[in-house]
Design a protein around this motif. Structure first.
Motif, PDB file in Angstrom:
ATOM      1  N   TYR A  84       0.876  -1.355  -0.126  1.00 29.63           N
ATOM      2  CA  TYR A  84       0.019  -0.050   0.073  1.00 29.63           C
ATOM      3  C   TYR A  84       0.791   1.272   0.017  1.00 29.63           C
ATOM      4  O   TYR A  84       2.013   1.273   0.391  1.00 29.63           O
ATOM      5  CB  TYR A  84      -0.901   0.251   1.082  1.00 29.63           C
ATOM      6  CG  TYR A  84      -1.829  -1.344   1.139  1.00 29.63           C
ATOM      7  CD1 TYR A  84      -2.755  -1.572   0.386  1.00 29.63           C
ATOM      8  CD2 TYR A  84      -1.599  -2.088   2.195  1.00 29.63           C
ATOM      9  CE1 TYR A  84      -3.584  -2.744   0.465  1.00 29.63           C
ATOM     10  CE2 TYR A  84      -2.110  -3.185   2.460  1.00 29.63           C
ATOM     11  CZ  TYR A  84      -3.312  -3.664   1.382  1.00 29.63           C
ATOM     12  OH  TYR A  84      -3.861  -4.758   1.486  1.00 29.63           O
ATOM     13  N   THR A 104      -7.191   4.183  -9.415  1.00 30.61           N
ATOM     14  CA  THR A 104      -6.532   3.522  -8.488  1.00 30.61           C
ATOM     15  C   THR A 104      -7.055   1.952  -8.335  1.00 30.61           C
ATOM     16  O   THR A 104      -8.264   1.639  -8.603  1.00 30.61           O
ATOM     17  CB  THR A 104      -6.628   4.024  -7.011  1.00 30.61           C
ATOM     18  OG1 THR A 104      -8.159   4.395  -6.934  1.00 30.61           O
ATOM     19  CG2 THR A 104      -6.004   5.530  -7.119  1.00 30.61           C
ATOM     20  N   GLN A 105      -5.987   1.182  -7.657  1.00 32.74           N
ATOM     21  CA  GLN A 105      -6.290  -0.187  -7.257  1.00 32.74           C
ATOM     22  C   GLN A 105      -5.931  -0.607  -6.164  1.00 32.74           C
ATOM     23  O   GLN A 105      -4.887   0.161  -5.746  1.00 32.74           O
ATOM     24  CB  GLN A 105      -5.842  -1.257  -8.556  1.00 32.74           C
ATOM     25  CG  GLN A 105      -6.733  -0.981  -9.586  1.00 32.74           C
ATOM     26  CD  GLN A 105      -6.529  -2.227 -10.943  1.00 32.74           C
ATOM     27  OE1 GLN A 105      -5.509  -2.926 -10.634  1.00 32.74           O
ATOM     28  NE2 GLN A 105      -7.486  -2.181 -11.974  1.00 32.74           N
ATOM     29  N   LEU A 106      -6.432  -1.382  -5.532  1.00 33.94           N
ATOM     30  CA  LEU A 106      -5.760  -2.146  -4.203  1.00 33.94           C
ATOM     31  C   LEU A 106      -5.601  -3.421  -4.323  1.00 33.94           C
ATOM     32  O   LEU A 106      -6.355  -4.435  -5.264  1.00 33.94           O
ATOM     33  CB  LEU A 106      -7.039  -2.147  -3.014  1.00 33.94           C
ATOM     34  CG  LEU A 106      -6.965  -0.830  -2.428  1.00 33.94           C
ATOM     35  CD1 LEU A 106      -8.266  -1.016  -1.448  1.00 33.94           C
ATOM     36  CD2 LEU A 106      -5.636  -0.851  -1.525  1.00 33.94           C
ATOM     37  N   ALA A 125      -9.191  -4.737  -6.098  1.00 31.10           N
ATOM     38  CA  ALA A 125     -10.227  -3.504  -5.786  1.00 31.10           C
ATOM     39  C   ALA A 125      -9.893  -2.454  -6.654  1.00 31.10           C
ATOM     40  O   ALA A 125      -8.987  -2.211  -6.937  1.00 31.10           O
ATOM     41  CB  ALA A 125     -10.421  -3.239  -4.470  1.00 31.10           C
ATOM     42  N   ASP A 127     -11.646   1.552  -8.642  1.00 30.51           N
ATOM     43  CA  ASP A 127     -12.573   2.648  -8.241  1.00 30.51           C
ATOM     44  C   ASP A 127     -13.637   2.819  -9.467  1.00 30.51           C
ATOM     45  O   ASP A 127     -12.928   3.222 -10.519  1.00 30.51           O
ATOM     46  CB  ASP A 127     -11.670   3.828  -8.201  1.00 30.51           C
ATOM     47  CG  ASP A 127     -12.520   4.994  -7.468  1.00 30.51           C
ATOM     48  OD1 ASP A 127     -13.647   4.930  -7.841  1.00 30.51           O
ATOM     49  OD2 ASP A 127     -11.920   6.060  -7.472  1.00 30.51           O
ATOM     50  N   ASP A 131     -12.354   4.097 -12.867  1.00 27.29           N
ATOM     51  CA  ASP A 131     -11.571   2.996 -13.603  1.00 27.29           C
ATOM     52  C   ASP A 131     -11.939   2.922 -15.193  1.00 27.29           C
ATOM     53  O   ASP A 131     -12.912   3.379 -15.782  1.00 27.29           O
ATOM     54  CB  ASP A 131     -12.140   1.637 -13.124  1.00 27.29           C
ATOM     55  CG  ASP A 131     -11.589   0.533 -13.823  1.00 27.29           C
ATOM     56  OD1 ASP A 131     -10.391   0.152 -13.531  1.00 27.29           O
ATOM     57  OD2 ASP A 131     -12.345  -0.083 -14.397  1.00 27.29           O
ATOM     58  N   THR A 193     -15.206  -3.720  -5.763  1.00 26.15           N
ATOM     59  CA  THR A 193     -15.032  -2.278  -5.831  1.00 26.15           C
ATOM     60  C   THR A 193     -14.217  -1.674  -4.604  1.00 26.15           C
ATOM     61  O   THR A 193     -14.169  -2.533  -3.642  1.00 26.15           O
ATOM     62  CB  THR A 193     -16.457  -1.481  -5.641  1.00 26.15           C
ATOM     63  OG1 THR A 193     -16.900  -1.802  -4.422  1.00 26.15           O
ATOM     64  CG2 THR A 193     -17.357  -1.875  -6.862  1.00 26.15           C
ATOM     65  N   MET A 194     -13.730  -0.763  -4.646  1.00 23.25           N
ATOM     66  CA  MET A 194     -12.749  -0.226  -3.728  1.00 23.25           C
ATOM     67  C   MET A 194     -13.408   0.089  -2.572  1.00 23.25           C
ATOM     68  O   MET A 194     -13.031  -0.161  -1.179  1.00 23.25           O
ATOM     69  CB  MET A 194     -12.273   1.192  -4.213  1.00 23.25           C
ATOM     70  CG  MET A 194     -10.918   1.691  -3.762  1.00 23.25           C
ATOM     71  SD  MET A 194      -9.623   0.833  -4.273  1.00 23.25           S
ATOM     72  CE  MET A 194      -8.678   2.237  -4.893  1.00 23.25           C
ATOM     73  N   GLN A 195     -14.685   0.557  -2.544  1.00 20.73           N
ATOM     74  CA  GLN A 195     -15.754   0.704  -1.472  1.00 20.73           C
ATOM     75  C   GLN A 195     -15.848  -0.444  -0.695  1.00 20.73           C
ATOM     76  O   GLN A 195     -15.545  -0.434   0.463  1.00 20.73           O
ATOM     77  CB  GLN A 195     -16.798   1.646  -1.928  1.00 20.73           C
ATOM     78  CG  GLN A 195     -17.913   1.946  -0.926  1.00 20.73           C
ATOM     79  CD  GLN A 195     -17.316   2.963   0.213  1.00 20.73           C
ATOM     80  OE1 GLN A 195     -16.580   3.618  -0.326  1.00 20.73           O
ATOM     81  NE2 GLN A 195     -17.725   2.609   1.514  1.00 20.73           N
ATOM     82  N   ILE A 219      -4.007   2.937  -1.124  1.00 23.19           N
ATOM     83  CA  ILE A 219      -4.006   2.464  -2.593  1.00 23.19           C
ATOM     84  C   ILE A 219      -2.881   1.482  -2.756  1.00 23.19           C
ATOM     85  O   ILE A 219      -1.590   1.669  -2.117  1.00 23.19           O
ATOM     86  CB  ILE A 219      -4.245   3.368  -3.646  1.00 23.19           C
ATOM     87  CG1 ILE A 219      -3.002   4.319  -3.813  1.00 23.19           C
ATOM     88  CG2 ILE A 219      -5.335   4.232  -3.680  1.00 23.19           C
ATOM     89  CD1 ILE A 219      -3.022   5.288  -4.830  1.00 23.19           C
TER      90      ILE A 219
END
Lengths: 401, 222
Positions: A84, A104-106, A125, A127, A131, A193-195, A219
């Motif tokens: 991260y 962004t991605q996780l 994940a 956004d 995205d 999803t990021m959320q 992120i």
């Protein structure tokens, strides 16, 4: 039976020395099988690379400087990883000249305590508001935005639509599964999803034996699409120059690593195939020379019966074609079988993407291998056949005594 | 009819030219049986091969049924052999992987044979007295039986000329007589011309005419 046919005579001759015929057939089969399986393998990797690169959709991937190799490993071999960096990297990246779009991605690596499957999986994940890499092909499959309690599973995951799978104590509905790409990054990943990822991390503190340590706003990577007129390499250099502590990897750089590995592999396979081919050519040629030599009297007798030089030439060539055709078919069956059995082991050890070429391509490759086998037989028997057909009948009968 | 005129064939041995056949001339009428006798190395087999178009003469002519066979190209000569000539050898000339019937049919692989060749092959095998060996492989036949199958094969193309090189060599006296009887039968039935090369005076004596070969020189030719 009316008349005797040359092809029938050739078949009878091959049966005469069964062991020698079998060894030669085996040799042709090994060469054809090796070449075919190597070609399918290389073609499969190139196929995967082409589709995978297309699917990646980003020109530049920005990751923490210290996690560059992990990020490349994740993209190339789908090796799950977690790293991260601060979310403000995204704001800085999108302001760099030449950046058209950024998102962004996780990357989250679940452990066996947090997931119900023993299959190695990788949570990605994204956004949905920014995205441009995952959403286009997710939408093809899903036809609606991905909800925060839903995931999409890669083709290699043992999941079906409407299954429920928990991660870090939070259950998710499987909204759909993706087509295979050959790249583990896509095939063995679960997309959310990021959320959803942040909520899952928050809830994991109370629900999971091993909570997900993920601060809100962090992120793993920023994916960048460059503006027209800019090359990914140039934009990557600018990003690295303007933002500290990050590494900007141009997509070409990712694929070029694979291509380098592929080129090395290809060279090795080509070398082995060439050596095997020359060996097969020499051995088959030598064997046919011996066949002609030991059958000199017989060939002379055939000439005395009225066989022309062309008949003798055709007889030897037909023997070679039957032998190489049978060897070629055996090689194609064996090579194909061997590849399907060992594919998983090879790809795991090489850590390279792989996607079996389509049926028409496979058919073309098999036909090519068969033609190659026949050409090998033809080349090997050409000189002995010329020698056999050019002998004077009386000399051939006498020398065979 | 065979007309051989002034034919010469020499080999180079150790840099020296050795005349295997030295200006030989003779004529054989259609349906005639002649024998060529002589010691080993006298040039009999070379002479037979020159007549049969198997080895090229240095000079001279061989005319078979009006065709100068050495004026033909290799393909035409092969076709001519396939249609008009047959050879019988002393050694086993059968192909080991073919049955008796298949061996008899072998020449049909190299030319156009009108009619039911299989029926004719079966007739020939019956004529040589080996009907029960139709599907036998050479390894299951005695030397005499193999020679009979080779004789049957020599007639599959209904040749005008049969050239036999020591056809009874290595065979016992009884089989030897059987084979000579077979030649006479075939000659009577088909009016085939025979040139039989032998060093067996008894066999040679049964021919209508005898030629003698010594050091490449043919004598006794009419």
């Amino acid at each position: 039976m009316k008349k005797i046919k040359i092809s029938w005579l050739a078949l009878k001759n091959l049966k005469r020395k069964f062991i020698r015929t079998f060894v030669l057939l085996l040799l042709v089969a090994v060469v054809t099988g090796t070449l075919l399986s190597a070609t399918i393998f290389i073609s499969g990797m190139q196929n995967a690379l082409r589709i995978g690169t297309y699917r990646l959709g980003a020109d530049v991937l920005v990751v923490p400087e210290k996690n560059e190799s992990q990020a490349k490993a994740a993209l190339l071999s789908g090796e799950p990883t977690s790293f991260y960096m601060d979310g403000d990297v995204y704001d800085k990246v999108k302001d760099v000249e030449g950046v058209k779009r950024a998102s962004t991605q996780l990357f989250i690596k679940p452990t066996s305590f947090t997931c119900c499957y023993n299959v190695e999986t990788f949570l990605v994940a994204f956004d949905p508001s920014t995205d441009f890499t995952v959403t286009p092909w997710l939408q093809k499959k899903l036809k609606k935005p991905l909800a925060d309690d839903e995931v999409i599973a890669g083709s290699a995951m043992p999941l079906m639509t409407d299954d429920i799978i928990p991660f870090f104590g939070t259950p998710f509905n499987v909204a759909g599964t993706l087509e295979p790409t050959g790249m583990k990054f896509f095939d063995q990943s679960i997309f959310m999803t990021m959320q959803a990822a942040f909520e899952m991390a928050e809830k994991s503190k109370g629900r999971s034996v091993q909570p997900l340590e993920l601060e809100k706003g962090k992120i793993s990577a920023v994916l960048v699409q460059v503006e027209d007129g800019f090359t990914p390499e140039r934009v990557a250099i600018r990003i690295e120059h303007q933002i500290e502590g990050i590494k900007a990897i141009a997509s070409d750089e990712v694929t070029s690593t694979v291509r380098r590995q592929l080129a090395g592999l290809l060279k090795g396979i080509l070398l082995i195939s060439a050596i095997l081919w020359i060996l097969a050519l020499l051995m088959t040629g030598f064997s046919f020379y011996m066949i002609v030599n030991e059958r000199q009297r017989e060939l002379g007798l055939l000439r005395a019966m009225g066989a022309t030089k062309t008949h003798v030439f055709r007889l030897i060539i037909t023997e070679a074609v039957i032998l190489s055709l049978a060897g070629g078919i055996a090689g194609i069956v064996a090579g194909g079988g061997l590849l399907s059995v060992s594919k998983a082991v090879i790809t795991r050890n090489l850590k390279l993407p792989y996607l079996l070429p389509s049926l028409p391509v496979l058919t073309e490759l098999a036909a090519g291998a068969l033609i190659f086998a026949v050409i090998t037989g033809l080349l090997a028997s050409l000189l002995p056949a010329v020698f056999a057909s050019s002998m004077e009948p009386y000399d051939a009968i006498r020398k065979g005594e | 009819m065979i007309e051989v005129s002034d034919i010469v064939k020499s080999y180079s041995i150790g840099g020296q030219a050795l005349k295997a056949v030295d200006h030989a001339s003779f004529t054989v009428q259609q349906g005639e049986i002649i024998s060529v006798i002589g010691h080993s190395g006298s040039g009999k087999t070379t002479l037979l091969s020159l007549v049969g178009g198997l080895t090229k003469p240095d000079s001279g002519k061989v005319i078979v049924d009006g065709t100068d066979i050495w004026s033909l190209d290799d393909n035409s000569r092969s076709h001519f052999r396939n249609r008009n000539m047959s050879f019988i050898y002393q050694f086993s000339s059968l192909i080991p992987t073919l049955t008796s019937l298949e061996n008899i049919l072998l020449p049909t692989a190299f030319g156009d044979f009108p009619g039911d060749v299989r029926a004719y092959a079966e007739e020939l095998i019956e004529r040589v007295g080996l009907k029960e060996k139709t599907n036998a492989y050479p390894s299951h036949l005695s030397g005499g039986q193999q020679r009979r199958i080779a004789i049957a094969r020599a007639f599959i193309n209904r040749p005008s000329v049969v050239l036999a090189d020591e056809p009874t060599g290595d065979l016992d006296e009884e089989t030897e007589q059987d084979i000579i009887r077979l030649f006479s039968e075939m000659n009577g039935a088909l009016k085939t011309t025979f040139i039989i090369v032998t060093h067996n005076k008894e066999i040679a004596g049964q021919a209508a005419r005898q030629l003698r070969m010594s050091n490449g020189i043919l004598t006794g030719a009419a």
